[in-house]
Write an enzyme that holds these catalytic residues in place. Structure first.
Site: not given
Ligand code: 13P
Length: 256
Positions: A9, A11, A96, A98, A168, A174, A214, A235
């Site tokens: 991903n 992003k 997701h 986010e 997740e 992150g 991560s 990510g």
């Protein structure tokens, strides 16, 4: 029994056509011989066409990072699943954290998108996961149960089997703070138990559940070795071909 799936991903971190070309040209020959792992790259919308052109006839599939649940209409700024399908997108990441946190997507909206993706035969990767405060308050399982109840509402057995779930934990995204393999496995087992109670045990064992948060070349193998972790949604470490390759290889090794 379940084929691991690794998703990259990107992003909004990488995605000019030039960056996409550079990364994929490097990755393509490196993963050529990998047949036991599904590989999906999800660049931003603007890079989808370039990415699809580059991976033609390869074992890399291209996914979108989002879509709307309507095919057409006055929805300024949204992207139709029909348009995605038309250019050759075969996967879509939905819900997701986010999207849920920054753009306020609800479980109900994600459920509508999920049903549409399934109806359009675009493979959905649906994200769920708890916040740090929720984990610290001992509420992880309650949150996961609630997200599954709402996000996967009214799905048939055939549909849930085609859905990839990405667990997740938000505190691991992150942050460099990966869930331990034991912490992740505990929730993956729990997700499978919920699916078994909603559908049946056999169905629950066919659903692929990825871990995300991560993942790095240094921790991928120990995560993927867990019985119920079927690959990962990556990510930061998916932005460079070398680190993504190491993660794909770690998943491949668990299939031998
Ligand atoms: P990181 O691997 O950068 O923590 O991101 C995980 C993620 O959100 C994948 O969807």
């Amino acid at each position: 029994m379940r084929k691991p799936i690794i998703g990259g991903n990107w992003k909004m971190n990488r995605g000019t056509p030039a960056e996409t070309k550079e990364m994929l040209k490097k990755l393509l020959p490196l993963v050529k011989k990998i047949t036991n792992v599904d590989i999906v790259i999800a660049p931003p919308f603007t890079a989808l066409i370039s990415a699809i052109d580059l991976v033609k006839k390869s074992n890399i599939r291209i996914g979108a990072q989002n879509m709307y649940f309507e095919e057409k209409g006055a929805f300024t700024g949204e992207v139709s699943p029909k348009f995605l399908k038309d250019i050759g997108v075969t996967y879509v990441i939905l819900g997701h954290s986010e999207r849920r946190n920054i753009f306020k997507e609800s479980d109900e909206l994600v459920n509508q998108k999920l049903k549409k993706a399934l109806a359009m035969k675009i493979n959905p990767i649906v994200c769920i996961g708890e916040h740090l405060e929720e984990r610290e308050a001992g509420k992880t399982k309650e949150i996961i149960q609630n997200q599954i109840d709402k996000t996967f509402k009214d799905l048939t057995k055939e549909e849930i089997i085609k859905t990839v779930i990405a667990y997740e934990p938000i505190w691991a995204i992150g942050t460099g703070k990966t869930a331990t393999p034991e912490q992740a496995e505990e929730i993956h087992v729990f997700i499978r138990e919920i699916l078994a109670s909603k559908f049946d045990k056999q169905t629950s064992e066919l659903v692929r559940i990825q871990y995300g948060g991560s993942i790095k070349p240094t921790n991928a193998k120990e995560l993927f070795e867990k019985e119920n972790i079927d690959g990962g949604l990556v990510g930061g470490a998916s932005l460079e071909a070398d680190s993504l390759l190491d993660i794909i290889k770690a998943a491949d090794e668990t299939t031998i």
